[in-house]
Design a protein around this motif. Structure first.
Motif, PDB file in Angstrom:
ATOM      1  N   ILE A 173       0.848  -1.202   0.000  1.00 39.92           N
ATOM      2  CA  ILE A 173       0.000   0.000   0.000  1.00 39.92           C
ATOM      3  C   ILE A 173       0.883   1.252   0.000  1.00 39.92           C
ATOM      4  CG2 ILE A 173      -1.783   1.256   1.257  1.00 39.92           C
ATOM      5  CD1 ILE A 173      -2.711  -1.409   0.112  1.00 39.92           C
ATOM      6  N   LEU A 174       1.911   1.225   0.837  1.00 44.50           N
ATOM      7  CA  LEU A 174       2.803   2.390   0.903  1.00 44.50           C
ATOM      8  C   LEU A 174       3.489   2.637  -0.443  1.00 44.50           C
ATOM      9  CD1 LEU A 174       4.025   4.537   2.811  1.00 44.50           C
ATOM     10  CD2 LEU A 174       5.891   2.930   3.252  1.00 44.50           C
ATOM     11  N   TYR A 175       3.956   1.576  -1.088  1.00 47.01           N
ATOM     12  CA  TYR A 175       4.613   1.751  -2.381  1.00 47.01           C
ATOM     13  C   TYR A 175       3.632   2.288  -3.413  1.00 47.01           C
ATOM     14  CZ  TYR A 175       7.494  -1.737   0.006  1.00 47.01           C
ATOM     15  OH  TYR A 175       8.211  -2.438   0.939  1.00 47.01           O
ATOM     16  N   ALA A 176       2.400   1.788  -3.373  1.00 49.80           N
ATOM     17  CA  ALA A 176       1.401   2.269  -4.324  1.00 49.80           C
ATOM     18  C   ALA A 176       1.162   3.766  -4.130  1.00 49.80           C
ATOM     19  CB  ALA A 176       0.095   1.486  -4.156  1.00 49.80           C
ATOM     20  N   ILE A 177       1.126   4.201  -2.890  1.00 51.98           N
ATOM     21  CA  ILE A 177       0.969   5.638  -2.635  1.00 51.98           C
ATOM     22  C   ILE A 177       2.162   6.396  -3.205  1.00 51.98           C
ATOM     23  CG2 ILE A 177       0.751   7.405  -0.855  1.00 51.98           C
ATOM     24  CD1 ILE A 177      -0.369   5.259   0.975  1.00 51.98           C
ATOM     25  N   GLY A 178       3.366   5.869  -2.957  1.00 53.87           N
ATOM     26  CA  GLY A 178       4.571   6.538  -3.425  1.00 53.87           C
ATOM     27  C   GLY A 178       4.639   6.654  -4.928  1.00 53.87           C
ATOM     28  N   ILE A 179       4.035   5.713  -5.635  1.00 53.41           N
ATOM     29  CA  ILE A 179       4.021   5.768  -7.096  1.00 53.41           C
ATOM     30  C   ILE A 179       2.927   6.701  -7.580  1.00 53.41           C
ATOM     31  CG2 ILE A 179       3.469   4.420  -9.154  1.00 53.41           C
ATOM     32  CD1 ILE A 179       4.799   2.031  -7.651  1.00 53.41           C
ATOM     33  N   ARG A 180       1.718   6.484  -7.088  1.00 54.02           N
ATOM     34  CA  ARG A 180       0.575   7.204  -7.644  1.00 54.02           C
ATOM     35  C   ARG A 180       0.623   8.676  -7.261  1.00 54.02           C
ATOM     36  NH1 ARG A 180      -4.748   4.093  -6.653  1.00 54.02           N
ATOM     37  NH2 ARG A 180      -5.402   5.514  -8.326  1.00 54.02           N
ATOM     38  N   ALA A 181       1.224   8.981  -6.119  1.00 54.92           N
ATOM     39  CA  ALA A 181       1.397  10.395  -5.777  1.00 54.92           C
ATOM     40  C   ALA A 181       2.249  11.078  -6.832  1.00 54.92           C
ATOM     41  CB  ALA A 181       2.035  10.525  -4.402  1.00 54.92           C
ATOM     42  N   ARG A 182       3.355  10.449  -7.208  1.00 52.39           N
ATOM     43  CA  ARG A 182       4.254  11.050  -8.191  1.00 52.39           C
ATOM     44  C   ARG A 182       3.587  11.162  -9.558  1.00 52.39           C
ATOM     45  NH1 ARG A 182      10.121  11.453  -7.839  1.00 52.39           N
ATOM     46  NH2 ARG A 182      11.059  11.750  -9.879  1.00 52.39           N
ATOM     47  N   LEU A 183       2.640  10.278  -9.834  1.00 56.59           N
ATOM     48  CA  LEU A 183       1.965  10.305 -11.138  1.00 56.59           C
ATOM     49  C   LEU A 183       0.786  11.257 -11.149  1.00 56.59           C
ATOM     50  CD1 LEU A 183       2.083   6.552 -12.217  1.00 56.59           C
ATOM     51  CD2 LEU A 183       3.593   8.439 -12.875  1.00 56.59           C
ATOM     52  N   GLY A 184       0.537  11.955 -10.051  1.00 55.03           N
ATOM     53  CA  GLY A 184      -0.463  13.005 -10.095  1.00 55.03           C
ATOM     54  C   GLY A 184      -1.776  12.719  -9.403  1.00 55.03           C
ATOM     55  N   VAL A 185      -1.939  11.553  -8.791  1.00 58.35           N
ATOM     56  CA  VAL A 185      -3.198  11.268  -8.109  1.00 58.35           C
ATOM     57  C   VAL A 185      -3.342  12.226  -6.926  1.00 58.35           C
ATOM     58  CG1 VAL A 185      -4.493   9.523  -6.829  1.00 58.35           C
ATOM     59  CG2 VAL A 185      -3.134   8.858  -8.824  1.00 58.35           C
ATOM     60  N   PRO A 186      -4.508  12.875  -6.783  1.00 54.76           N
ATOM     61  CA  PRO A 186      -4.671  13.856  -5.702  1.00 54.76           C
ATOM     62  C   PRO A 186      -4.547  13.215  -4.331  1.00 54.76           C
ATOM     63  CG  PRO A 186      -6.422  14.064  -7.336  1.00 54.76           C
ATOM     64  CD  PRO A 186      -5.687  12.799  -7.656  1.00 54.76           C
ATOM     65  N   ALA A 187      -4.070  14.029  -3.378  1.00 58.65           N
ATOM     66  CA  ALA A 187      -3.873  13.535  -2.013  1.00 58.65           C
ATOM     67  C   ALA A 187      -5.175  13.007  -1.427  1.00 58.65           C
ATOM     68  CB  ALA A 187      -3.281  14.643  -1.137  1.00 58.65           C
ATOM     69  N   ALA A 188      -6.287  13.682  -1.700  1.00 60.98           N
ATOM     70  CA  ALA A 188      -7.560  13.245  -1.122  1.00 60.98           C
ATOM     71  C   ALA A 188      -7.900  11.828  -1.588  1.00 60.98           C
ATOM     72  CB  ALA A 188      -8.673  14.221  -1.519  1.00 60.98           C
ATOM     73  N   GLU A 189      -7.643  11.578  -2.864  1.00 57.53           N
ATOM     74  CA  GLU A 189      -7.936  10.241  -3.382  1.00 57.53           C
ATOM     75  C   GLU A 189      -7.043   9.192  -2.729  1.00 57.53           C
ATOM     76  OE1 GLU A 189      -7.990   8.133  -7.801  1.00 57.53           O
ATOM     77  OE2 GLU A 189      -8.335  10.293  -7.608  1.00 57.53           O
TER      78      GLU A 189
ATOM     79  N   ILE B 173      -0.875  -4.596  -5.123  1.00 62.30           N
ATOM     80  CA  ILE B 173      -0.100  -5.846  -5.075  1.00 62.30           C
ATOM     81  C   ILE B 173       0.706  -5.997  -6.362  1.00 62.30           C
ATOM     82  CG2 ILE B 173      -0.254  -8.340  -4.843  1.00 62.30           C
ATOM     83  CD1 ILE B 173      -1.100  -6.815  -2.361  1.00 62.30           C
ATOM     84  N   LEU B 174       0.065  -5.722  -7.488  1.00 58.21           N
ATOM     85  CA  LEU B 174       0.769  -5.854  -8.769  1.00 58.21           C
ATOM     86  C   LEU B 174       1.951  -4.896  -8.844  1.00 58.21           C
ATOM     87  CD1 LEU B 174       0.702  -7.251 -11.565  1.00 58.21           C
ATOM     88  CD2 LEU B 174      -0.660  -5.319 -12.378  1.00 58.21           C
ATOM     89  N   TYR B 175       1.767  -3.667  -8.407  1.00 57.75           N
ATOM     90  CA  TYR B 175       2.868  -2.701  -8.445  1.00 57.75           C
ATOM     91  C   TYR B 175       4.000  -3.147  -7.534  1.00 57.75           C
ATOM     92  CZ  TYR B 175      -1.203   0.038  -9.933  1.00 57.75           C
ATOM     93  OH  TYR B 175      -2.351   0.463 -10.533  1.00 57.75           O
TER      94      TYR B 175
END
Lengths: 203, 203
Positions: A173-189, B173-175
């Motif tokens: 979960i933490l890694y997914a946040i670290g990736i998607r944050a950098r790709l522009g997903v809003p913090a609220a999401e 999980i995939l990421y």
DNA sequence: GGATAATTATGCGGAACGGTACAAAAATAG
DNA sequence: CTATTTTTGTACCGTTCCGCATAATTATCC
């Protein structure tokens, strides 16, 4: 643990003293590496950000790869300390995880760069070309998951899934946040994402 | 759906015909981008891998960023198709997920490079410096999660967590696999990881 | 103060980089 | 066959890159 060396007078070394503090330099070059990544970060940018001339950087840290690895390890250690500080708290594990993820999201989405996580977002790409970078990053991620595991071990959750399994999932979960944050997903999401994941991990 | 254009004679264009097929070129340059990343991949390597001279690459795909984005989109589309093929199967969702993750681990840990996932492992780092790359990568990840969501929607799982929430977790999980594979985690360890995660996602 | 040792500052040099100009080659159109 | 159009091959240009050689600076040791 006997310390036989003389510590009197603080043992000032011989030549001209350094005009910088190692940890400060690492935290300044981190900003460059975090934004540009290892490959695209030039020594001109790095030395400018560090406030050091190129030869001083080399004398103190070695080449760019060694400087980057030192930066990774420095941040990794401080991150594990921060994680432990949160995860060893007295609250239920759900709340501790919530605080950890909220703090991570704040850092990962910080303007103006939304840098994400330096390990998963900038170190991973270099692993095939720079195995030592990959090894360092892998060790840091393992220490992240160990921190999670300690947190789950000090909780009243059912024994299955095991703390180690829960820790792997919390790390993912933490890694997914670290990736998607950098790709522009809003913090609220990202926050609603973690809020829906925590009950699943802690079931 | 009316097709008013003349298709007789296949409408061969005017000048010298191209000596390559677009999709084949994209799949060849993918190997370079996947191993080196965008920033460290040189046009010499890319044109050599493609079997095209530098000016031909430029005429067909534009500059390096555009070539990279075309590669990302090509792989992203094929990946979503492969995911849908597995996730639309008749078996229980747990088995479909298991097959999908097993296939991903095989690709991500393939010798000699253990490349991981090109999106999370090479595109993410470029997002701050190359926003169009970040936007393309983000869209592809969103389409991955949509594919997961379709898979969960066609299952007999409880309505909570929702298919969208389960899809976010399955994506995470995939990421994580795509990252840790590139960092050297053995395939067997990744497989046991997914095996322990699937019941948690599908609870 | 003089010798020594470490750091700092300036500047360079060979190599690799991304991108392009230009002409030869290979096809169609008439 | 001649003119036109598009692709291909060669060679190059200016820039940026990483790493270092060299000399000036600042400290301690004796």
């Amino acid at each position: 643990m006997r310390n036989g060396t003389k510590i009197e007078k603080e043992a000032r070394p011989r030549g001209r003293p350094r005009g910088f503090i190692t940890s400060e330099v690492l935290e300044r070059v981190r900003d460059v590496f975090l934004t540009k990544g290892f490959a695209a970060a030039s020594l001109d940018e790095l030395s400018a950000a560090a406030g050091l001339n190129r030869p001083s950087l080399y004398a103190a840290f070695g080449d760019k790869e060694q400087l980057y690895i030192s930066t990774l390890k420095h941040i990794g250690q401080k991150s594990v300390e921060a994680m432990d500080a949160i995860l060893s708290g007295p609250e239920p594990i759900e709340q501790r995880l919530g605080r950890l993820y909220k703090g991570a999201i704040d850092i990962y989405t910080k303007p103006p760069n939304r840098p994400g996580c330096i390990i998963v977002a900038t170190a991973t790409v270099e692993s095939p070309s720079h195995p030592r970078i990959g090894a360092a990053a892998n060790e840091i991620l393992a220490s992240f998951e160990k921190a999670f595991e300690r947190g789950f071990a000090s909780s009243d959750l059912k024994p299955a899934p095991s703390p180690a399994e829960r820790a792997s999932m919390a790390g993912a979960i933490l890694y997914a946040i670290g990736i998607r944050a950098r790709l522009g997903v809003p913090a609220a999401e990202l926050r609603t994402f973690t809020k829906s994941m925590i009950p699943v991990i802690c079931r």
